[in-house]
Motif scaffolding. Sequence first.
Motif, PDB file in Angstrom:
ATOM      1  N   ALA A 174      94.893  15.994  69.753  1.00 57.97           N
ATOM      2  CA  ALA A 174      95.790  14.864  69.985  1.00 57.97           C
ATOM      3  C   ALA A 174      96.964  14.873  69.028  1.00 57.97           C
ATOM      4  O   ALA A 174      98.044  14.354  69.351  1.00 57.97           O
ATOM      5  N   ALA A 175      96.804  15.480  67.842  1.00 63.52           N
ATOM      6  CA  ALA A 175      97.898  15.569  66.878  1.00 63.52           C
ATOM      7  C   ALA A 175      98.866  16.692  67.197  1.00 63.52           C
ATOM      8  O   ALA A 175      99.880  16.838  66.499  1.00 63.52           O
ATOM      9  N   GLY A 176      98.572  17.508  68.221  1.00 66.97           N
ATOM     10  CA  GLY A 176      99.488  18.566  68.621  1.00 66.97           C
ATOM     11  C   GLY A 176      99.145  19.937  68.105  1.00 66.97           C
ATOM     12  O   GLY A 176      99.933  20.874  68.283  1.00 66.97           O
ATOM     13  N   TYR A 177      97.970  20.111  67.485  1.00 67.03           N
ATOM     14  CA  TYR A 177      97.573  21.419  66.963  1.00 67.03           C
ATOM     15  C   TYR A 177      96.776  22.170  68.024  1.00 67.03           C
ATOM     16  O   TYR A 177      96.035  21.579  68.808  1.00 67.03           O
ATOM     17  N   ARG A 178      96.916  23.492  67.998  1.00 69.68           N
ATOM     18  CA  ARG A 178      96.224  24.337  68.968  1.00 69.68           C
ATOM     19  C   ARG A 178      95.450  25.426  68.247  1.00 69.68           C
ATOM     20  O   ARG A 178      95.716  25.747  67.083  1.00 69.68           O
ATOM     21  N   GLY A 179      94.498  26.001  68.967  1.00 69.54           N
ATOM     22  CA  GLY A 179      93.717  27.105  68.419  1.00 69.54           C
ATOM     23  C   GLY A 179      92.626  26.635  67.480  1.00 69.54           C
ATOM     24  O   GLY A 179      92.443  25.442  67.221  1.00 69.54           O
ATOM     25  N   LYS A 180      91.892  27.593  66.950  1.00 72.53           N
ATOM     26  CA  LYS A 180      90.799  27.324  66.032  1.00 72.53           C
ATOM     27  C   LYS A 180      91.209  27.724  64.628  1.00 72.53           C
ATOM     28  O   LYS A 180      91.922  28.703  64.434  1.00 72.53           O
ATOM     29  N   THR A 181      90.748  26.980  63.647  1.00 76.75           N
ATOM     30  CA  THR A 181      91.079  27.250  62.250  1.00 76.75           C
ATOM     31  C   THR A 181      90.021  26.617  61.359  1.00 76.75           C
ATOM     32  O   THR A 181      89.150  25.870  61.853  1.00 76.75           O
TER      33      THR A 181
END
Length: 223
Positions: free
Chosen positions: A16-23
């Motif tokens: 929801a904050a706009g981050y993508r992928g795994k980290t």
Amino acid sequence: MARAHYFRFHDGGRAAAGYRGKTGDCVVRSIAIATGLPYQHIYDLVNRASTRERTGTRKRGISNARTGVYKSTIHRVMKELGWVWTPTMQISSGCTVHLRPRELPSGRLVVSVSKHLTAMIDGVIHDTHDCSRRGKRCVYGYWQPPPSRSLHPRQIEFVQPRTQPRSQEQRRADWERSIDRAIPVAPPTRPAPPSRPARRKPSRPQPPPDPPRRKSFFEWLFG
């Protein structure tokens, strides 16, 4: 116990904050889930706290909300949020608490395990994966929100708010607003200036008395 009963998928609001992928954002994710604060707020809070870290021969880099956070910075962030740390493992004590609902208190927890941080709410793990290792993973400690001190309804009646003394301008404004009332407020009076103690003038030293004068021959003869 079925897996769905004690585990629930939750990304902490990362998507929801706009981050993508795994980290490796388990610190930000677990704190955001347990505290209910926005993911971006915790993300920025961790990165600001990492600027106060010191580097050395054993510690080359600093913490990062996306790749990993050192324990000292985690404790600093949780202390700023007001949460209380409870250790469950001491030196040479062995594993005494596992990541199981019956071995941890209820409520909202941020649980520290080996190389990972997860959130537990009322015995249910909220994470992107089940990190309990079937209930065998050892717990190093956990954070809890500070205990809230609530008053009994009967005690609230006796709590008097602290008020500041009203100034002369505020009393005059109340009097001007009450002119049209049926029972007007008495006009304010200027407080009398504090009386100063009378100053005593320092007494001058008195001159010593004159020495007795010797009589002359005639005064002694006819006296």
